[in-house]
Design a protein around this motif. Structure first.
Motif, PDB file in Angstrom:
ATOM      1  N   VAL A  12       0.931  -1.134  -0.133  1.00 12.85           N
ATOM      2  CA  VAL A  12       0.190   0.014   0.108  1.00 12.85           C
ATOM      3  C   VAL A  12       0.894   1.311  -0.043  1.00 12.85           C
ATOM      4  CG1 VAL A  12      -1.830   1.255   1.332  1.00 12.85           C
ATOM      5  CG2 VAL A  12      -1.867  -1.112   1.120  1.00 12.85           C
ATOM      6  N   ALA A  13       1.859   1.270   0.969  1.00  9.64           N
ATOM      7  CA  ALA A  13       2.648   2.608   1.171  1.00  9.64           C
ATOM      8  C   ALA A  13       3.864   2.123   2.084  1.00  9.64           C
ATOM      9  CB  ALA A  13       1.836   3.714   1.586  1.00  9.64           C
ATOM     10  N   ALA A  14       4.778   3.041   1.761  1.00 10.94           N
ATOM     11  CA  ALA A  14       6.106   2.941   2.392  1.00 10.94           C
ATOM     12  C   ALA A  14       6.848   4.195   2.586  1.00 10.94           C
ATOM     13  CB  ALA A  14       6.913   1.771   1.997  1.00 10.94           C
ATOM     14  N   THR A  15       7.701   4.133   3.465  1.00  4.63           N
ATOM     15  CA  THR A  15       8.452   5.299   3.637  1.00  4.63           C
ATOM     16  C   THR A  15      10.049   4.876   4.240  1.00  4.63           C
ATOM     17  OG1 THR A  15       8.968   7.456   4.954  1.00  4.63           O
ATOM     18  CG2 THR A  15       7.470   5.881   6.175  1.00  4.63           C
ATOM     19  N   ARG A  16      11.132   5.302   3.762  1.00  7.30           N
ATOM     20  CA  ARG A  16      12.341   4.486   3.868  1.00  7.30           C
ATOM     21  C   ARG A  16      12.813   5.455   5.121  1.00  7.30           C
ATOM     22  NH1 ARG A  16      15.973   3.976  -0.809  1.00  7.30           N
ATOM     23  NH2 ARG A  16      16.988   2.279   0.317  1.00  7.30           N
ATOM     24  N   LYS A  17      13.729   4.932   5.764  1.00  9.04           N
ATOM     25  CA  LYS A  17      14.294   5.088   7.202  1.00  9.04           C
ATOM     26  C   LYS A  17      14.391   6.779   7.449  1.00  9.04           C
ATOM     27  CE  LYS A  17      19.048   4.269   6.555  1.00  9.04           C
ATOM     28  NZ  LYS A  17      20.223   3.685   7.106  1.00  9.04           N
ATOM     29  N   SER A  18      14.826   7.504   6.314  1.00  8.81           N
ATOM     30  CA  SER A  18      15.070   8.793   6.387  1.00  8.81           C
ATOM     31  C   SER A  18      13.659   9.547   6.459  1.00  8.81           C
ATOM     32  CB  SER A  18      15.805   9.331   5.406  1.00  8.81           C
ATOM     33  OG  SER A  18      14.988   9.247   4.131  1.00  8.81           O
ATOM     34  N   GLY A  19      12.607   9.037   6.129  1.00  9.19           N
ATOM     35  CA  GLY A  19      11.394   9.554   6.083  1.00  9.19           C
ATOM     36  C   GLY A  19      11.088  10.531   4.838  1.00  9.19           C
TER      37      GLY A  19
END
Length: 125
Positions: free
Chosen positions: A47-54
């Protein structure tokens, strides 16, 4: 890391829900985080994702412009704001976290080693 998802429920088409996933047990900011969903008889869907940095976010095409993923590393929380919900959004939604998730795996379940329990989202027509 342990993940606890909440915020699901029953809503009419066109309505909104906000899912929350709280992490514990490790430094949350070092993880990529994502939401997947699953309906009975079908594979788990990104559905959705964000990597560690945001700073980088990724979305399933059908939710772009309606869903927003965000994270608050200080609170070890990732949110999924879901607007303009449709009946086809009905599913069990799972949050996931991964360390070292590479770009090619951001949209794949294999990119995440930690999963929370699901929260049911039901959108009525």
């Amino acid at each position: 890391v342990q993940l606890q998802a909440s915020g699901g429920g029953l809503v009419q088409a066109g309505g909104s829900l906000r899912l929350s996933c709280v992490a514990s047990g490790d430094t949350f900011s070092s993880y990529a985080v994502a939401w997947f969903r699953q309906v009975p008889g079908k594979e788990r869907e990104f559905v959705a994702a964000t990597r560690k940095s945001g700073g980088s976010t990724y979305y399933l095409d059908s939710v772009k412009g309606r869903f927003t993923i965000s994270r608050d590393n200080a609170k070890n929380t990732v949110l999924l704001q879901m607007n303009s919900l449709k009946p086809e959004d009905t599913a069990v939604y799972h949050c996931a976290a991964g360390r070292g998730t590479i770009l090619s795996s951001v949209r794949q379940p294999r990119g995440y080693g930690f999963w929370g329990q699901g929260t049911q989202v039901t959108v009525s027509s």
